[in-house]
Design a protein around this motif. Structure first.
Motif, mmCIF file in Angstrom:
data_model
loop_
_atom_site.group_PDB
_atom_site.id
_atom_site.type_symbol
_atom_site.label_atom_id
_atom_site.label_comp_id
_atom_site.label_asym_id
_atom_site.label_seq_id
_atom_site.Cartn_x
_atom_site.Cartn_y
_atom_site.Cartn_z
ATOM 1 N N LEU A 86 0.902 -1.139 0.032
ATOM 2 C CA LEU A 86 0.043 -0.060 -0.077
ATOM 3 C C LEU A 86 1.038 1.096 -0.032
ATOM 4 O O LEU A 86 2.117 1.067 0.486
ATOM 5 C CB LEU A 86 -0.959 -0.076 1.394
ATOM 6 N N PRO A 87 0.385 2.348 -0.426
ATOM 7 C CA PRO A 87 1.314 3.426 -0.426
ATOM 8 C C PRO A 87 0.936 4.205 0.770
ATOM 9 O O PRO A 87 -0.311 4.415 1.359
ATOM 10 C CB PRO A 87 0.409 4.357 -1.508
ATOM 11 N N THR A 88 2.044 4.206 1.634
ATOM 12 C CA THR A 88 1.928 4.969 3.023
ATOM 13 C C THR A 88 2.774 6.166 3.191
ATOM 14 O O THR A 88 3.791 6.261 2.461
ATOM 15 C CB THR A 88 2.270 4.034 4.189
ATOM 16 N N GLY A 89 2.396 6.970 4.125
ATOM 17 C CA GLY A 89 3.285 8.277 4.356
ATOM 18 C C GLY A 89 3.933 7.762 5.952
ATOM 19 O O GLY A 89 3.449 7.134 6.751
ATOM 20 N N ASP A 92 1.327 7.543 8.614
ATOM 21 C CA ASP A 92 0.171 6.499 8.998
ATOM 22 C C ASP A 92 0.813 5.319 9.704
ATOM 23 O O ASP A 92 1.860 5.250 9.947
ATOM 24 C CB ASP A 92 0.284 5.660 7.405
ATOM 25 N N GLN A 93 -0.319 5.042 10.605
ATOM 26 C CA GLN A 93 -0.053 4.106 11.580
ATOM 27 C C GLN A 93 -0.543 2.644 11.312
ATOM 28 O O GLN A 93 -1.495 2.386 10.542
ATOM 29 C CB GLN A 93 -1.134 4.586 12.987
ATOM 30 N N ARG A 94 0.465 1.781 11.607
ATOM 31 C CA ARG A 94 0.045 0.321 11.449
ATOM 32 C C ARG A 94 -0.469 -0.390 12.660
ATOM 33 O O ARG A 94 -0.918 -0.081 13.791
ATOM 34 C CB ARG A 94 1.679 -0.413 11.169
ATOM 35 N N VAL A 95 -1.358 -1.494 12.259
ATOM 36 C CA VAL A 95 -1.819 -2.306 13.255
ATOM 37 C C VAL A 95 -1.148 -3.180 13.656
ATOM 38 O O VAL A 95 -0.050 -3.608 12.954
ATOM 39 C CB VAL A 95 -3.299 -2.968 12.705
ATOM 40 N N HIS A 96 -1.168 -4.125 14.589
ATOM 41 C CA HIS A 96 -0.210 -4.952 15.147
ATOM 42 C C HIS A 96 -0.618 -6.471 14.383
ATOM 43 O O HIS A 96 0.181 -7.280 14.349
ATOM 44 C CB HIS A 96 -0.494 -5.207 16.663
ATOM 45 N N ARG A 97 -1.727 -6.660 13.949
ATOM 46 C CA ARG A 97 -2.345 -7.931 13.666
ATOM 47 C C ARG A 97 -3.526 -7.650 12.658
ATOM 48 O O ARG A 97 -4.384 -6.589 12.888
ATOM 49 C CB ARG A 97 -2.677 -8.735 14.810
ATOM 50 N N VAL A 98 -3.499 -8.439 11.637
ATOM 51 C CA VAL A 98 -4.749 -8.520 10.768
ATOM 52 C C VAL A 98 -5.051 -9.718 10.901
ATOM 53 O O VAL A 98 -4.644 -10.855 10.514
ATOM 54 C CB VAL A 98 -4.367 -7.925 9.563
ATOM 55 N N ASP A 99 -6.732 -9.750 11.011
ATOM 56 C CA ASP A 99 -7.157 -11.084 11.247
ATOM 57 C C ASP A 99 -8.050 -11.420 10.150
ATOM 58 O O ASP A 99 -9.114 -10.326 9.724
ATOM 59 C CB ASP A 99 -7.979 -11.427 12.478
#
Length: 135
Positions: A86-89, A92-99
Motif C-alpha cells: 500500500l502507499p503509505t506516508g 500512517d499508523q500500522r496495526v499489530h495484527r490483521v485477522d
C-alpha cells in the motif's frame, strides 16, 4: 479528532451518525486515551506487515499516534482487503495484527487437519502483537 466515549448500553447509548453508522451519543462520558486497552481498527485495505488504508481522513492515524504503542491494534478484514503493498506516508499508523474473516469465523466444511495446515500457512501473512496480551 476522534473522541473516545464510554458506551455502557449499546441499545441506548449509540445513535445514528454520518452514513448511518451508529456512534456514541454526546451523553456518553469522554474517556482518556490512557484508558484504552485495545483498538479494533477499521480500514479499506491492509498488508501482512500491518499497513492500512482507511477512509482518507486520517482520524484513526491521529488517534493511534496518541495511544501507548503497546496497546493492541487489531484489524478484522475480508480476504479481498488483504493486499501485498500500500502507499503509505510517515503519518500512517500500522496495526499489530490483521485477522482475516475465515480465520475468525472458520470454515466448518474443512477437516480439522486441513484447517490446522491452512492456519499455519496463513500465519506468515499476519503481524502479531509483540507482547503477551490477555483479553
Amino acid at each position: 479528532m476522534l473522541e473516545l466515549r464510554l458506551v455502557g448500553n449499546p441499545a441506548t447509548d449509540l445513535v445514528v451518525g454520518v452514513w448511518g453508522i451508529r456512534e456514541p451519543s454526546d451523553k456518553c462520558a469522554l474517556v482518556p486515551a490512557s484508558a484504552v486497552g485495545f483498538v479494533l481498527v477499521p480500514g479499506v485495505a491492509f498488508t501482512a506487515s500491518g499497513e492500512r488504508i482507511g477512509y482518507g481522513g486520517g482520524f484513526y492515524d491521529r488517534l493511534l499516534a496518541g495511544l501507548d504503542p503497546a496497546v493492541p491494534r487489531i484489524a478484522a478484514a475480508f480476504a479481498l482487503q488483504l493486499v501485498d503493498s500500500l502507499p503509505t506516508g510517515s503519518q500512517d499508523q500500522r496495526v499489530h495484527r490483521v485477522d482475516e474473516q475465515d480465520d475468525i469465523l472458520g470454515r466448518p466444511e474443512e477437516p480439522f487437519v486441513e484447517r490446522h495446515r491452512l492456519l499455519r500457512s496463513r500465519a506468515r501473512r499476519h503481524v502479531h502483537v509483540q507482547r503477551h496480551v490477555e483479553f
